[in-house]
Structure formats: structure tokens, C-alpha cells
Motif scaffolding. Structure first.
Motif, PDB file in Angstrom:
ATOM      1  N   SER A 372       1.382  -0.877   6.194  1.00 27.91           N
ATOM      2  CA  SER A 372       0.421  -0.437   5.180  1.00 27.91           C
ATOM      3  C   SER A 372       0.993   0.663   4.302  1.00 27.91           C
ATOM      4  O   SER A 372       0.752   0.694   3.084  1.00 27.91           O
ATOM      5  CB  SER A 372      -0.866   0.037   5.863  1.00 27.91           C
ATOM      6  OG  SER A 372      -1.439  -0.988   6.649  1.00 27.91           O
ATOM      7  N   ALA A 373       1.777   1.575   4.876  1.00 26.21           N
ATOM      8  CA  ALA A 373       2.335   2.681   4.089  1.00 26.21           C
ATOM      9  C   ALA A 373       3.320   2.166   3.042  1.00 26.21           C
ATOM     10  O   ALA A 373       3.299   2.611   1.882  1.00 26.21           O
ATOM     11  CB  ALA A 373       3.012   3.670   5.033  1.00 26.21           C
ATOM     12  N   LEU A 374       4.192   1.226   3.405  1.00 20.83           N
ATOM     13  CA  LEU A 374       5.155   0.677   2.441  1.00 20.83           C
ATOM     14  C   LEU A 374       4.452  -0.105   1.343  1.00 20.83           C
ATOM     15  O   LEU A 374       4.817  -0.034   0.162  1.00 20.83           O
ATOM     16  CB  LEU A 374       6.171  -0.213   3.156  1.00 20.83           C
ATOM     17  CG  LEU A 374       7.260   0.497   3.949  1.00 20.83           C
ATOM     18  CD1 LEU A 374       8.157  -0.531   4.630  1.00 20.83           C
ATOM     19  CD2 LEU A 374       8.095   1.382   3.047  1.00 20.83           C
ATOM     20  N   LYS A 375       3.441  -0.853   1.730  1.00 20.21           N
ATOM     21  CA  LYS A 375       2.709  -1.623   0.715  1.00 20.21           C
ATOM     22  C   LYS A 375       1.988  -0.691  -0.251  1.00 20.21           C
ATOM     23  O   LYS A 375       1.863  -1.008  -1.441  1.00 20.21           O
ATOM     24  CB  LYS A 375       1.719  -2.561   1.412  1.00 20.21           C
ATOM     25  CG  LYS A 375       2.395  -3.677   2.208  1.00 20.21           C
ATOM     26  CD  LYS A 375       1.362  -4.556   2.919  1.00 20.21           C
ATOM     27  CE  LYS A 375       2.047  -5.649   3.737  1.00 20.21           C
ATOM     28  NZ  LYS A 375       1.076  -6.496   4.478  1.00 20.21           N
ATOM     29  N   ALA A 376       1.539   0.463   0.245  1.00 19.25           N
ATOM     30  CA  ALA A 376       0.883   1.423  -0.645  1.00 19.25           C
ATOM     31  C   ALA A 376       1.867   2.020  -1.644  1.00 19.25           C
ATOM     32  O   ALA A 376       1.474   2.430  -2.749  1.00 19.25           O
ATOM     33  CB  ALA A 376       0.223   2.534   0.185  1.00 19.25           C
TER      34      ALA A 376
END
Length: 844
Positions: A372-376
Motif C-alpha cells: 500500500s505504501a508503494l502504491k501511494a
């Protein structure tokens, strides 16, 4: 009773005595075993696939696929599909330098597709092909009457013996296999799915260096994960380490990881893994410094069902450097592997023979799975990763740190081939596991692991010593064990397996307790008390010995006997023996070989280093104790060698008497015939002298011809008799007691079935067939009228004499056979074998 009938009865008696012991041993140990009687000419089983809902087991073999109902192994015949190679295809393969045996279709892959079909791949004469199997109808899909096939390159190995692993993850196949005909290129790839998403490794020696693939696992971490972490596929293999400068190739075990959502890079690493990272696995006992560097098998298990983070990998190891068979089991947790893969990278570049400084790690972290952090941050796909990140991961696939673990158990002198684990419910500190270990000699061993205590429970021979165990599946309380030729179903769970109080006590950590009222091992829900649970349970069996206090076993031996005193040690620590110093002793691993003389009688004690309260604090523990004494000579206790000689003399005497009686009968019949058929001066003629000279009395078989190759000692190993001239103390750790003469009588050292003796029996039969030649009227007199007159006058008297002689022979032979049976029954070698040595326990 005729002479031939007596010889046949004697032969049947010997065969029955020699075969009875082994048959009873095997039938008492096995549950159900299917072999060539069931499978016919189908062999080379290499792949198992179990449908746990229906209990149907699919077997991949050479040129065939079989389906076996595990619920009705003895009732229903296996279903069979033949999928072989055409003659033209086979000849083309042989023309390329391959053998006829390798140019067949060896089924190496069976995986469920999720739509009721099974994906099947075979070597197909060094041109791998895949097909689709309908599991319901058990038929291969066809097109125009031919099997529907597609290329299996990258999905299945070219050669039957090549190391290979594959796993199905959400309908997509991930494989680790060779990718060319010569077997020089290796690949880890996503082998199915959309063409643009089929990706593989970079062709670099830093990524894979002459690997031997072992196992693979699919870990689903995305479901219910708050961080949105990706699912991962792990591969386990051995490869030649490039980070070590050594005079020879050093093998190291590795674990590699790729992410399921990885689709490669945009420019750099196009259709290559951007998440491929690998680390070294270290299975080492640090106090002794012993390291096990060759991975053999891996079993994946969740310690908490439904929690992927609790996944543990049980690895089976051996050593590249040891000259003897050696096996060890180490356990690696998923969390430890993740920590290493999230740690520093190893720098493989060199400058002036010195390691250069590490390159700065770019951001986002190379090799990281999408979350989720990378996609954000805008990295919704690996296609959007920067080139500097992809370049770094391309040049740094290896991690600096290693995943380390201490061995749970170590066995010397035994080579384990396959591993399966069954976890028992319990608290975290009292969690117990049972290891099911297959050997290269067709045996199945059960080992209980409770905390730091490791106990060998059973050693069960299943197949012949030439059939290594290559598959183990646990299903509904049974172990499905496979070899290249056979399939066995063995009861694997339940305290009823342990049929003595001592063995039941050793399984106390598994929730078993001995019931003195029922004389059986029962399941209990009571938690074991504090301290050593095995020692406490042994005291209830009225056994004075404990885990480190064994009672001395008194062995009555004779001079010249060669025996092996067992000392089972499951921990990697060394063992030492205390015994009367003498040159006729030699240590084999932890066991001690002794040749008995007057100087080395007395006490023999084996002491091993065990794990104390701390792993680094070993404590001495007595593992075995023996007392050797000479046995008193008596009629009941005849040594094996003396008993063998006496038996040989008895049989030879019987055969000599039978031959002598047969000669007397022939001589009497001949004299009667000559007296009636010839004139008084017939014996003085040249014709008569020539006849007597050419028909000399047959000689009885000599002792050298009858016993020179027979009656050798047969050592019982793994259910197979092999000839030997020494007596060995065999150790079987599934039951108590000891034995130093577990032997069979065999009349032929090559096969143990008495063929040599049977041939000599036929030779004795030829003596009886010489009678009609002595009494042939046409050779003595050509006058047919004289022959008829002699028959009519002397027929009645001759018949009466023959009946009297045969009646006397039958009475004497009956008494001789009765005395022989009484003498044979008194020999120790034909009595029931004594119990074998008890199984032992150790702790780390």
C-alpha cells in the motif's frame, strides 16, 4: 516313501524354515503396500498429487498416469492412462545421443488448475510436452483423436533425473527447471498466464550458478494484510557459491523469493524478475562447528493454521564434506527469512582483490514487493520502478546475511531422502511435532520433537533396500509413502502405534500414556508434568533406567564373534565409549564394532554430549551400556557356526543313507533279473563284462559338492537377506531387548532360496533313475520269448521282495526325518529372534 519324495520333503522343510522369519517381520510392520503385482509394468513413479476431498491419489510414472483410491487400496484397481512417445519420436531422440530408457515420457508435473482439470507435463523424449487431464472422467483432452498437447519447455525438465520443482499459485505455474536440451541453462519463471506476464530470471551467474532445485512454496500474505503486502513464491535450491574463493566448488543452500504481482521492468529487466532476491541457509551446530551445506528436501507448514506469518520451513540437509552418510533437520521461520531479505545486500564486485564499498541503496528499496505504501507513492506496478532501482537489483541479487538455524536432529550412518511433519496441538513452549523421514533404503522413521527433546520412536522397513523413498504425503492419520516402484499406506497417527510401555513412554510428549489395565497405549489430554516427561513416564513402566541412565544389557557371546554395539544419538554432539582397551574394536559413527576375545570382555558404556538448559551448554548423558560375557557351553545354546555344521552333517548323513539304500535296491533287482534271464556262463562273456564296467555303482554326493556354496549366514537388513559370514548385533529402535544371532539358513549365497540344494536333490534323484538301465532286458538278451517267460515266473516273487525293501526304507526314513525335525527345533537359529535394541532419545 520313495527316495525322491523324501528329498522333496527335506527341501520344503528347509525353505519353510529359512523364509518364515522374514515374512513375519514384514507383515507385522506394514499396513498396505502396492507393488508390481498391482501396477504391472508401470514404474518410475516420481510425482504425487492428492485430492484431499476425495482421497484420490494421482501418480506420475513413465509413459503413464495412475489414479489410486487411498480409501480402497486393496479393493479397487488403479486407473491408468497411457501417454507414451511415438516410435519416430523415440528414434529421433536416440539419434541425438540419448539412451533408449531416457527417450520415454516421464511425468514430472501434476498440478490442479482449479477448474476440475489437472495440468500434466512430461519429458516426452527430451522434448517436454504438457496436456490437460479431466480429473472426473480421468481422461486426457484430445483434438482430432490425438492428445491435446502444448510445449512444456520451461515448465518441465528435459531429462528424467534433472532436479526440478514447481508450484501452482492462483492458477499460474511457477517453475524452477532447465530450459535447454543440453541441461546447461537454468530458469526460475512464471511459466503460464498471459504472454506479456511470463517472466524469468536474468541470464547471469550472479543470479543462478549451476543450481540443483529442491522445493518451492506459495505463501499467501495479501489476504487480510493491513499493509497490502503481496503474495510470494519461495524457491529452495543448492548452487555453487561465487562469494567464496576456494580450491574446489563449494555448494551452499539458498532460498530465493519472487513476488506474485511482479511483471518485470519497463526498459531494464524487461520481462525479468524485479523482485528476485536470494539468501544463504545455514544449518550449523555452533558448539561443535559442524555445518550441513547440502539441502535435500523442504517441508512447509503453518504452525498456526490460517496465519501465513507462522509458516516454518523444515529443511533436510546433508554434508558435502563427510565421507559417511549424514542427515540433519533444521527449521527456518518465515519471519527470519524476511528479516534477512530486508537486510543489507552483498557486494560481489572486486577491485585489486579487495572488497569495495557497498553502493548506496536507492529508493524505493530494490527487490521490494508492492504494498500500500508503494502504491501511494505512484508505483502501482513494477513497470514504473526507476532504472536505478532495477539496475541495483540486477547486480545485487544476494543478501549479506544468512538465515541460520541449529539442527533439530542429526543421524550419522543414515541417508534421509524425504521429510514430512505433523504438528501436535499444545502450548507454544510444549508444542510437539512428529517428523516422518524416508531413507534411501526404503524405510520410514518417526521422530518426536518436544521442546529440545528429540526421540526416535519407530523405524519401519517398507520397500526393498534398492527402493529409496521419494514421496511422503500425510492424509487422515496415514502416511502415503512412495518409491520408484511401490506405494505404501502406513498408519501415522495415534498412540495405538506404540505397543509397549517403554515406546509409549517415549511418546509422552505427544499425549500418549500407558494403561496398565488394558495393556495398551492410550491418548490423554493431561499435560505432562514439569521436568523430563520421558523419564517420568518410564518410571511408571517399572523401568529403572531413564533417558541418561540405561540398564546394562548382558550379552552372552563366544570367541571370534563380530558384533556392533548400537548407541543411537540424534543430536550433533559427539559420543565416546568406555570399554576394555583392545585393538579389536572400531567406532562406526556412534556405534562400536567389537570382535570378541578373552581380553575385551566386560563393560561397554556409551556417553554422548546432550543439550543442557542452554544450547551452548552440553551435558554428558549415558546412552547405552552393555556387559559382554562368554556363554556357557550347553546343548540348548549352540553357537551359530556349530549349529550350522551339525545341521550339515545331519543332512549329509541322511542323503548318504538314502543313496546307499537306493544302490542296494538296484543291486538286488539286478541280481534277480540276471539270475532269471541269463545262462550260468553269461557273466563270463565279454559282453557281460563290458556292461558291468560301464554301469558302475553311482557315487553318493560328496560333502563338497553339496555344501560348498550353501549354508552361509544371511544378514537381515531392511527385509532383504544378504550373505555374510559374521554375526552382527542389529539395532532396531522400535522395540526393546537385544539380539546377536538374527540369522537365516540359506543354501545359496546368491539368492537365499535354496536353489543350490534343490539342484543337488535332483542329482540324488538320478541314482533312482539308473535302475531300469541295469535291468534292461533288451540290452542283456534280445529274445522276447525268454523275456516274457521270465516275467511270468518271477514277477510275483520280485514284487514281494520289492515291497518288503521299500517298506523297510519307508520306516527307517520316517524315523530319521522325525529325529531331524527334533534336532532342528532345538537349534537357537530356528527359534524366535530375541527382541532388538530399544530406541533411544536425545535432546539438543
Amino acid at each position: 516313501m520313495t527316495v525322491s519324495g523324501a528329498m522333496l520333503s527335506l527341501f520344503v522343510l528347509l525353505v519353510f524354515l529359512s523364509a518364515g522369519s522374514s515374512a513375519a517381520t514384514l507383515s507385522a510392520r506394514r499396513d498396505t503396500i502396492l507393488g508390481s503385482e498391482t501396477f504391472g509394468d508401470v514404474a518410475n513413479f516420481s510425482t504425487f498429487l492428492l485430492d484431499r476431498s476425495s482421497g484420490m491419489l494421482f501418480l506420475g510414472a513413465r509413459d503413464a498416469i495412475l489414479a489410486v483410491d487411498t480409501k480402497k487400496l486393496n479393493e479397487k484397481k488403479p486407473l491408468k492412462i497411457i501417454w507414451d512417445v511415438s516410435d519416430n519420436k523415440r528414434k529421433s531422440c536416440e539419434g541425438k545421443g540419448k539412451t533408449e530408457g531416457d527417450c520415454r515420457n516421464y511425468i514430472r508435473l501434476l498440478e490442479f488448475l482449479g477448474d476440475g482439470r489437472i495440468y500434466v507435463c512430461g519429458t516426452y523424449a527430451f522434448d517436454p510436452q504438457c496436456a490437460f487431464l479431466n480429473a472426473t472422467t480421468f481422461t486426457l483432452e484430445e483434438v482430432d483423436g490425438m492428445v491435446k498437447m502444448e510445449s512444456g519447455k520451461g515448465k518441465c525438465p528435459f531429462e528424467p533425473s534433472q532436479h526440478y520443482t514447481a508450484i501452482m499459485a492462483d492458477g499460474l505455474l511457477y517453475t524452477a527447471a532447465t530450459s535447454n536440451f543440453l541441461g546447461t541453462l537454468f530458469d526460475i519463471s512464471r511459466a503460464t498466464g498471459p504472454e506479456q506476464e511470463r517472466i524469468r530470471i536474468e541470464r547471469s551467474i550472479n543470479w543462478l550458478s549451476d543450481p540443483e532445485f529442491v522445493s518451492s512454496a506459495f505463501i499467501e500474505q495479501s489476504a487480510g494484510n493491513l499493509t497490502g503486502d503481496d503474495d510470494k513464491i519461495y524457491f529452495f535450491f543448492n548452487e555453487v557459491a561465487k562469494e567464496y574463493d576456494f580450491y574446489t566448488k563449494v555448494k551452499v543452500p539458498r532460498v530465493a523469493r519472487v513476488c506474485k504481482s511482479d511483471v518485470g521492468g519497463m526498459k531494464t529487466l524487461q520481462r525479468r524478475w524485479t523482485t528476485f532476491l536470494k539468501a544463504q541457509l545455514v544449518c550449523e551446530d555452533k558448539p561443535s562447528g559442524q555445518r550441513y551445506n547440502v539441502l535435500t528436501d523442504v517441508f512447509t507448514m503453518q504452525h498456526i493454521p490460517g496465519d501465513p506469518s507462522s509458516t516454518h520451513f523444515y529443511g533436510l540437509f546433508t554434508s558435502q564434506w563427510e565421507q559417511v552418510d549424514l542427515s540433519a533437520v533444521c527449521v527456518f521461520s518465515l519471519s527470519d527469512i524476511s528479516k534477512v531479505l530486508d537486510g543489507p545486500f552483498k557486494e560481489l564486485k572486486k577491485s585489486c582483490d579487495n572488497w569495495i564499498n557497498h553502493e548506496p541503496i536507492p529508493s524505493p528499496r530494490p527487490g521490494q514487493c508492492l504494498n500500500s505504501a508503494l502504491k501511494a507513492e505512484g508505483f502501482e506496478s513494477s513497470l514504473k520502478l526507476p532504472d536505478k532501482v532495477l539496475t541495483f537489483v540486477r547486480d545485487h541479487p544476494l543478501m549479506e546475511n544468512s538465515v541460520t538455524a541449529a539442527p533439530l536432529l542429526v543421524r550419522k550412518g543414515i541417508s534421509y531422502t524425504k521429510l514430512a511433519v505433523n504438528l501436535k496441538d499444545g502450548s507454544e513452549e510444549r508444542r510437539a511435532a512428529v517428523l516422518y523421514l524416508g531413507t534411501d533404503r526404503g524405510e520410514l522413521h518417526q521422530v518426536a520433537v518436544v521442546g529440545q527433546n528429540v526421540t526416535l520412536l519407530q523405524e519401519t522397513p517398507l520397500f526393498t533396500s534398492q527402493e529409496p523413498v521419494n514421496n511422503i504425503l500425510l492424509h487422515k492419520g496415514h502416511a502415503l509413502v512412495g518409491s520408484p516402484l511401490s506405494l505404501a499406506r502406513v498408519q501415522a497417527e495415534g498412540c495405538a502405534l506404540y505397543r509397549s510401555c517403554e515406546v509409549c513412554a517415549r511418546a509422552r510428549g505427544l499425549g500418549c500414556v500407558w494403561s496398565t489395565k488394558e495393556e495398551a497405549c492410550k491418548q490423554t489430554t493431561e499435560e505432562p508434568g514439569p521436568g523430563d516427561v520421558v523419564d517420568a513416564a518410564l518410571k511408571k513402566c517399572n523401568v529403572a533406567e531413564g533417558r541418561c541412565n540405561p540398564s546394562p544389557q548382558v550379552l552372552q557371546v563366544f570367541r571370534g564373534l563380530r558384533l556392533l554395539l548400537p548407541c543411537v544419538q540424534l543430536s550433533p554432539r559427539p559420543c565416546s565409549w568406555e570399554y576394555p582397551l583392545h585393538r579389536h574394536t572400531r567406532q562406526h559413527n556412534s556405534d562400536l564394532e567389537v570382535v570378541v576375545t578373552d581380553d575385551n570382555l566386560g563393560n561397554y558404556v556409551c556417553t554422548c554430549q546432550e543439550g543442557g538448559p542452554a544450547i551452548r551448554d552440553p551435558t554428558p548423558c549415558r546412552r547405552a551400556a552393555y556387559y559382554l560375557t562368554l556363554e556357557a557351553p550347553s546343548v540348548e545354546k549352540v553357537s551359530t557356526s556349530e549349529g550350522r555344521h551339525i545341521l550339515a552333517l545331519y543332512i549329509f548323513a541322511i542323503l548318504l543313507v538314502l543313496s546307499f539304500v537306493a544302490v542296494i535296491i538296484c543291486f538286488v533287482k539286478r541280481r534277480c533279473g540276471i539270475a532269471r534271464n541269463l545262462p550260468d556262463n553269461s557273466l563270463s562273456s565279454g559282453k557281460g563284462r563290458d556292461l558291468l564296467g560301464s554301469s558302475a555303482t553311482p557315487q553318493s554326493p560328496s560333502s563338497s559338492s553339496l555344501f560348498s556354496d550353501g549354508f552361509r549366514m544371511a544378514e537381515k537388513r531392511n527385509g532383504t537377506a544378504t550373505s555374510t559370514t559374521t554375526t552382527t548385533l542389529l539395532s532396531n529402535h522400535g522395540n526393546g531387548g537385544h539380539s546377536y544371532s538374527d540369522t537365516l539358513i540359506s543354501s545359496n549365497s546368491s539368492n537365499g532360496h535354496g536353489n543350490s540344494l534343490y539342484a543337488n536333490c535332483n542329482t540324488s534323484g538320478s541314482v533312482r533313475r539308473l535302475g531300469p538301465e541295469f535291468l534292461s532286458p533288451d540290452m542283456l538278451d534280445r529274445r522276447t520269448g525268454e523275456r516274457d517267460r521270465v516275467r511270468s515266473e518271477g514277477g510275483e516273487r520280485e514284487s514281494q521282495e520289492a515291497e518288503e525293501v521299500e517298506e523297510g526304507l519307508r520306516d527307517g526314513l520316517g524315523e530319521g526325518m522325525k529325529r531331524l525335525e527334533e534336532e532342528i527345533s532345538s537349534f537357537t537359529m530356528f527359534k524366535s529372534p530375541a527382541p532388538l535394541a530399544r530406541c533411544e532419545e536425545s535432546s539438543i
